[in-house]
Enzyme design. Structure first.
Site: not given
Length: 453
Positions: A230, A264
């Site tokens: 991720e 993010c």
């Protein structure tokens, strides 16, 4: 200074230092997790669920203490820190509540007589390498589903989050999980490589930068280990039509400033139709300029410090370089120690570094487009592919764009809508896996076929 230390980014004060594990300590941690796996994997799913549910309860019981820790560690405003603890509890509880779905057999329709099922079983010890931006939430979405299926966890947290890492280990211990089911390790990068290579460790999950993800994936590949990544994102926020420009602007502000802009999947590139551009830019610039920067413990603070002085200096260098290459700073752009104000850039073109970079802080880049096709082309013109946001009053247009966007997630007419049951993850340079939702529990399992006559 120790590699693992709590340095308050608001003041620069070193509040605590922690020793890194010795090599023998790393070996003991692996052995503990391996022995713990034998016990935990043999534990009935209902009993695992009871312990995992207690983990969620302890998050809520220790809410204030946990939140204060991460305000000190990485500057998150207190209200956001409290919200993160709550969300981590909700995620953890979700896997306890759904453990039957996670561990139950999946019957298959077969072409011959007899039966066939897919039976999910754990793999063993997993290494999690976690980032500093969400010290509890990131751990919950890795640890909870994997503990639910019966794996055990070695957790290497970011070096600036040792206090929250210890607090989490205490929660898993106090919740009644067996020794070795969840082990906090203060390891170096070299030691992490050794852990990945160890035959008792079956996989590794990384949430972090592209560089960290690539380095870990290379080591995992050499050792034939499953890796889940991720990584970063530069999510587009596409605004093509609206009945309420103020509400759309507020959504854009919320999506950019969440977690001091250090998320993010935050909206980072704002792609606005020509007829809405001037109004949006004016209101968005005003809102980011007015976002109060200050003490993260204060009730009225919108933006605390960035996670560290280094993070603020890196962001400042990006903005200065963008300006030197021809971009316009509409508001902000003036660093004060680790504090960085809401900042808006315009005039960014494809030949500038800023066009392809991720700004990990409260910096939004605003673009003007002629319509849907240009908006989609610009949104996809990035190496990243994590999330995306589409605002339009045309439902058919929203679905067309959702189909065309190269991202793991598309949110239509809403932001900050993450939820435990919704899978999280991206494509391209943003990662290779999914966390949260039922998909998360399928990342590190043996999907065993059992075919009977």
């Amino acid at each position: 200074m120790s590699d693992y230390a709590v340095v308050n980014p608001a003041t620069g004060e070193t509040l605590a230092e922690y020793d890194t594990l010795s090599d023998s300590g790393v070996g003991e941690a692996i052995a503990s997790a391996h022995e713990g796996y034998r016990v935990w994997a043999a534990t009935a799913p209902a009993e695992r669920a009871t312990a995992i549910r207690r983990v969620a309860e302890l998050h809520r019981e220790r809410r204030d203490e946990l939140a204060a820790i991460i305000v000190r560690e990485m500057g998150k405003p207190l209200e956001a820190a409290l919200g993160e603890v709550d969300f981590a509890a909700d995620i953890t509880e979700y896997y306890a509540d759904n453990i039957d779905k996670i561990t139950g057999d999946t019957p298959l329709d077969i072409l011959a007589e007899g039966t066939a099922v897919i039976r999910r079983s754990p793999l063993g010890v997993l290494l999690g390498i976690m980032p500093w931006n969400f010290p509890y939430y990131q751990v919950a979405r890795f640890a909870a589903p994997n503990l639910a299926v019966g794996n055990t966890i070695l957790l290497k947290h970011a070096p600036q989050c040792p206090e929250s890492a210890e607090a989490l280990e205490a929660i898993y211990r106090d919740a009644g999980l067996p020794e070795g089911a969840y082990v906090n390790i203060r390891a170096t990068n070299d030691q992490a490589a050794t852990i990945i290579a160890d035959r008792r460790v079956q996989g590794v999950s990384v949430t972090g930068s592209e560089r960290a993800g690539a380095a870990v994936a290379e080591i995992a590949g050499r050792n034939l280990k499953k890796v889940a990544l991720e990584l970063g994102g530069s999510d587009p926020f596409i605004l093509l039509s609206t009945d309420d420009l103020d509400a759309a602007v507020q959504a854009a502000v919320d999506a950019r400033l969440d977690n001091n802009g250090q998320s993010c999947n935050a909206a980072k590139r704002f792609i606005v139709a020509d007829d809405l551009y001037e109004g949006f830019l004016s209101k968005f610039t005003a809102a980011l300029g007015e976002a109060k920067v200050g003490d993260p413990f204060a009730d009225d603070t919108v933006l605390g410090p960035l996670s560290s002085l280094t993070a603020a200096e890196r962001l400042d260098e990006q903005v200065q370089r963008a300006q030197a290459q021809g971009a316009t700073v509409e508001v902000g752009g003036k660093r004060d120690g680790a504090f960085y104000p809401g900042t808006v850039l315009t005039g960014v073109t494809k030949d500038m570094d800023a066009y392809g970079e991720e700004f990990f802080g409260p910096v939004g880049v605003v673009y003007r487009v002629s319509g849907e096709d240009e908006a989609v082309a610009l949104a996809n013109d990035t190496g990243y592919g994590l999330g995306s946001y589409v605002f339009t009053t045309d439902a058919e247009q929203a679905q067309r764009i959702a189909d065309k966007i190269e991202a793991g997630m598309v949110y239509v007419n809403l932001v900050l809508a993450d939820s435990p049951e919704l899978p999280f993850g991206g494509v391209k340079r943003s990662g290779t896996s999914r966390e949260m939702g039922l998909l998360a529990a399928d990342e590190f399992v043996n999907k065993k076929l059992i075919r009977s006559a």
